[in-house]
Design an enzyme around this catalytic site. Structure first.
Site, PDB file in Angstrom:
ATOM      1  N   HIS A  66      89.265-120.019   9.884  1.00  0.00           N
ATOM      2  CA  HIS A  66      88.859-119.092   8.828  1.00  0.00           C
ATOM      3  C   HIS A  66      87.411-118.645   9.028  1.00  0.00           C
ATOM      4  CE1 HIS A  66      88.156-117.313   4.932  1.00  0.00           C
ATOM      5  NE2 HIS A  66      87.116-118.119   4.793  1.00  0.00           N
TER       6      HIS A  66
ATOM      7  N   TYR B  66      95.951-127.893   9.681  1.00  0.00           N
ATOM      8  CA  TYR B  66      97.019-127.329   8.848  1.00  0.00           C
ATOM      9  C   TYR B  66      98.005-126.428   9.600  1.00  0.00           C
ATOM     10  CZ  TYR B  66      93.526-123.528   8.602  1.00  0.00           C
ATOM     11  OH  TYR B  66      92.600-122.558   8.909  1.00  0.00           O
TER      12      TYR B  66
ATOM     13  N   ARG C 227      95.579-114.670  11.938  1.00  0.00           N
ATOM     14  CA  ARG C 227      94.183-115.042  12.164  1.00  0.00           C
ATOM     15  C   ARG C 227      94.150-116.087  13.270  1.00  0.00           C
ATOM     16  NH1 ARG C 227      92.594-118.676   7.897  1.00  0.00           N
ATOM     17  NH2 ARG C 227      92.711-120.174   9.580  1.00  0.00           N
TER      18      ARG C 227
HETATM   19  C1  LIG Z   1      87.080-115.465  -6.158  1.00  0.00           C
HETATM   20  C2  LIG Z   1      87.032-116.316  -4.931  1.00  0.00           C
HETATM   21  N1  LIG Z   1      87.814-117.412  -4.824  1.00  0.00           N
HETATM   22  C3  LIG Z   1      87.771-118.183  -3.716  1.00  0.00           C
HETATM   23  C4  LIG Z   1      86.921-117.871  -2.685  1.00  0.00           C
HETATM   24  C5  LIG Z   1      86.872-118.740  -1.446  1.00  0.00           C
HETATM   25  N2  LIG Z   1      87.507-118.051  -0.330  1.00  0.00           N
HETATM   26  C6  LIG Z   1      86.795-117.355   0.576  1.00  0.00           C
HETATM   27  S1  LIG Z   1      87.746-116.631   1.720  1.00  0.00           S
HETATM   28  C7  LIG Z   1      89.162-117.252   1.056  1.00  0.00           C
HETATM   29  C8  LIG Z   1      90.510-116.939   1.666  1.00  0.00           C
HETATM   30  C9  LIG Z   1      90.866-115.494   1.595  1.00  0.00           C
HETATM   31  O1  LIG Z   1      92.015-115.241   2.318  1.00  0.00           O
HETATM   32  P1  LIG Z   1      92.508-113.774   2.627  1.00  0.00           P
HETATM   33  O2  LIG Z   1      92.210-112.872   1.501  1.00  0.00           O
HETATM   34  O3  LIG Z   1      93.908-113.858   3.081  1.00  0.00           O
HETATM   35  O4  LIG Z   1      91.563-113.275   3.832  1.00  0.00           O
HETATM   36  P2  LIG Z   1      91.419-113.878   5.305  1.00  0.00           P
HETATM   37  O5  LIG Z   1      90.314-114.890   5.235  1.00  0.00           O
HETATM   38  O6  LIG Z   1      92.721-114.487   5.680  1.00  0.00           O
HETATM   39  O7  LIG Z   1      91.022-112.751   6.187  1.00  0.00           O
HETATM   40  C10 LIG Z   1      88.877-118.034  -0.068  1.00  0.00           C
HETATM   41  C11 LIG Z   1      89.870-118.745  -0.874  1.00  0.00           C
HETATM   42  C12 LIG Z   1      86.102-116.716  -2.845  1.00  0.00           C
HETATM   43  N3  LIG Z   1      85.285-116.289  -1.888  1.00  0.00           N
HETATM   44  N4  LIG Z   1      86.190-115.955  -3.960  1.00  0.00           N
END
Ligand SMILES: Cc1ncc(C[n+]2csc(CCOP(=O)(O)OP(=O)(O)O)c2C)c(N)n1
Ligand SMILES: [Mg+2]
Length: 365
Positions: A285, A294, A281
Site C-alpha cells: 500500500h 495478507y 496494486r
Molecule cells: C477517512 C479515512 N479513513 C481511513 C484512512 C486510512 N487509509 C489510507 S489509504 C486507505 C486505503 C484506501 O484504499 P483505496 O481507496 O482502495 O485506494 P488504494 O490505496 O487501493 O489505491 C486507508 C484505509 C484515511 N486516509 N482516511
C-alpha cells in the site's frame, strides 16, 4: 400545477423482488494480456507521438516509484506510495482529457501528474519537502498539487476529493467553460459517505465530472471481497441515474477510449460518468505496509502476467514504434554538463554538512 412525482413508476399486483445482482457489467478490453488486439476491436485514434509519450511516462513512473521506495528505505524521505501495476489507469485517462480539465487525485495517480509535465525536480521538491516545494514543505510526501498543471492538491482523508469534484465541475458548467473534472479514487474510498454524496449531487446537477475509480483489489490489507457484496463499484452509478463504464485498467488503449467517451458524455450530453478501472496494486500500500501478511505470492504472480507496461510495450514493438533497446533503461555513457554541475553542487553540500552524510563513502574530499 402539480409537480410530477419522482420516480415515475408503474403499478403491479405481483410481488417482485429485484435480484441482488440485477446488474452485471462486463469489462471493456482492447489489448489482450499478450499485447495483441481483440479480433474486430477498434483501437482509439492515437498518434505515434502520443503513444510514445504515454509509454515513456509509464517508464518514468516505474523508475520514480522504484527509486523513491529505495530513498525511503535509506531514510532520505519519510514516506512513499507506489503505483506499480496501475500506471495505465492514471496515464491512459490523463492522456484522454484536455490539459485545461481539472484533475483531483486520491494519491496513487502520479502518472497523471507526470503526463501533464510535472518535472522530476518538482517531484523531488515535494517528496523532500524543501523550500521549492509548491506546498512549501507543509505536507507529507506524495501530497502533490500544482495550479499550473490543473492538479488539485491531494488530501489524506479518503473521499474528500469526490464531492469537491462534483462541486468544481458544477462550477465549470455554470461558468460555461468547455472543461470537465476528472476525479480519481480507490474502491476503498468508494465506501466513504462522501462517495455517495458526491455522485448523487453530480447526477442531480448534471455536473461534467468523470468519476474514475481504480479498483485495485485492496484497501491496504482489506481485500475487495471484504469491502462490498455487490458487483464492484460500476453498478452503483445506476442507483444515482448515472452512466457507467467498466474497463480493464491494465489496458492503456481501453482506458484511453473509455475516458475519451466519458469526457464526450460529460460535456456533449452534459452528464457525469462513473468509470471503474479493474487493476491490481502490485506493490505494498505504501512504504509502511508489507503485503506478504495478507496475500500470496501466487496471487501477485497472476497479476504480473497482466502487467500494463509490458502489454503496451509488446504492442508498440509489434507495431515497430519502439525497438527492444528503446524499451530498456536509457543511461548516459558519460555525464552530461547538467549532471557534472549537479555533482559539484552535491559535493559542496556534503562538505558543508559532513556530519549528515557518510562522506568518505561518497568519496568527497
Ligand atoms: C477517512 C479515512 N479513513 C481511513 C484512512 C486510512 N487509509 C489510507 S489509504 C486507505 C486505503 C484506501 O484504499 P483505496 O481507496 O482502495 O485506494 P488504494 O490505496 O487501493 O489505491 C486507508 C484505509 C484515511 N486516509 N482516511
Ligand atoms: Mg484499492
Amino acid at each position: 400545477m402539480a409537480k410530477e412525482i419522482t420516480p415515475k413508476t408503474t403499478i403491479t399486483s405481483e410481488l417482485t423482488v429485484i435480484p441482488a445482482h440485477a446488474v452485471n457489467i462486463p469489462m471493456f478490453q482492447l489489448l489482450k494480456e499478450d499485447g495483441t488486439v481483440h479480433k474486430g476491436a477498434v483501437l482509439p485514434d492515437i498518434s505515434k507521438e502520443l503513444a510514445l509519450k504515454m509509454f515513456s511516462t509509464m517508464q518514468f513512473i516505474r523508475l520514480l516509484d522504484e527509486r523513491m521506495f529505495a530513498a525511503q528505505r535509506q531514510g532520505r524521505i519519510s514516506f512513499y506510495l507506489s503505483s506499480l501495476g496501475e500506471e495505465a489507469a492514471s496515464i491512459g485517462s490523463a492522456a484522454a482529457i484536455q490539459f485545461e480539465d481539472m484533475i483531483m487525485s486520491q494519491y496513487r495517480e502520479q502518472g497523471a501528474l507526470a503526463f501533464r509535465g510535472f518535472t522530476v525536480e518538482e517531484f523531488m521538491n515535494q517528496l523532500f519537502s524543501n523550500e521549492r516545494d509548491l506546498g512549501k514543505g507543509r505536507q507529507m510526501p506524495v501530497h502533490y498539487g500544482s495550479a499550473a498543471h490543473n492538479f488539485m492538491t491531494i488530501s489524506s482523508p479518503l473521499g474528500t476529493q469526490i464531492p469537491q469534484a462534483a462541486g468544481y465541475a458544477y462550477g465549470q458548467k455554470l461558468d460555461g467553460n468547455k472543461n470537465c473534472t476528472l476525479v480519481y479514487f480507490g474502491e476503498g474510498a468508494a465506501s466513504e459517505g462522501d462517495f455517495h454524496a458526491g455522485l448523487n449531487m453530480a447526477a442531480v446537477f448534471k455536473a461534467p465530472v468523470i468519476f474514475f475509480c481504480r479498483n485495485n483489489g485492496y484497501a491496504i490489507s482489506t481485500p475487495a471481497s471484504e469491502q462490498f457484496a455487490g458487483d464492484g463499484i460500476a453498478p452503483r452509478a445506476t442507483g444515482y441515474g448515472m452512466k457507467a463504464i467498466r474497463v480493464d485498467g491494465n489496458d492503456i488503449f481501453a482506458v484511453y477510449k473509455a475516458t475519451q467517451e466519458a469526457r464526450r458524455i460529460a460535456l456533449e450530453v452534459g452528464e457525469p460518468v462513473l468509470i471503474e478501472a479493474m487493476s491490481y496494486r502490485m506493490a505494498g500500500h505504501s512504504t509502511s505496509d508489507d503485503p506478504s501478511g495478507y496475500r500470496t505470492k501466487e496471487e501477485e504472480q497472476q497479476w504480473r502476467n497482466k502487467d500494463p507496461l509490458l502489454r503496451f510495450q509488446k504492442w508498440l514493438t509489434a507495431k515497430g514504434w519502439i525497438t527492444e533497446d528503446k524499451a530498456a533503461e536509457q543511461v548516459y555513457d558519460t555525464p552530461t554538463d547538467l549532471q557534472k554541475e549537479q555533482l559539484e553542487a552535491l559535493k559542496a553540500h556534503i562538505r558543508k554538512y559532513p556530519e549528515a552524510y557518510p562522506a568518505t563513502a561518497a568519496g568527497v574530499k
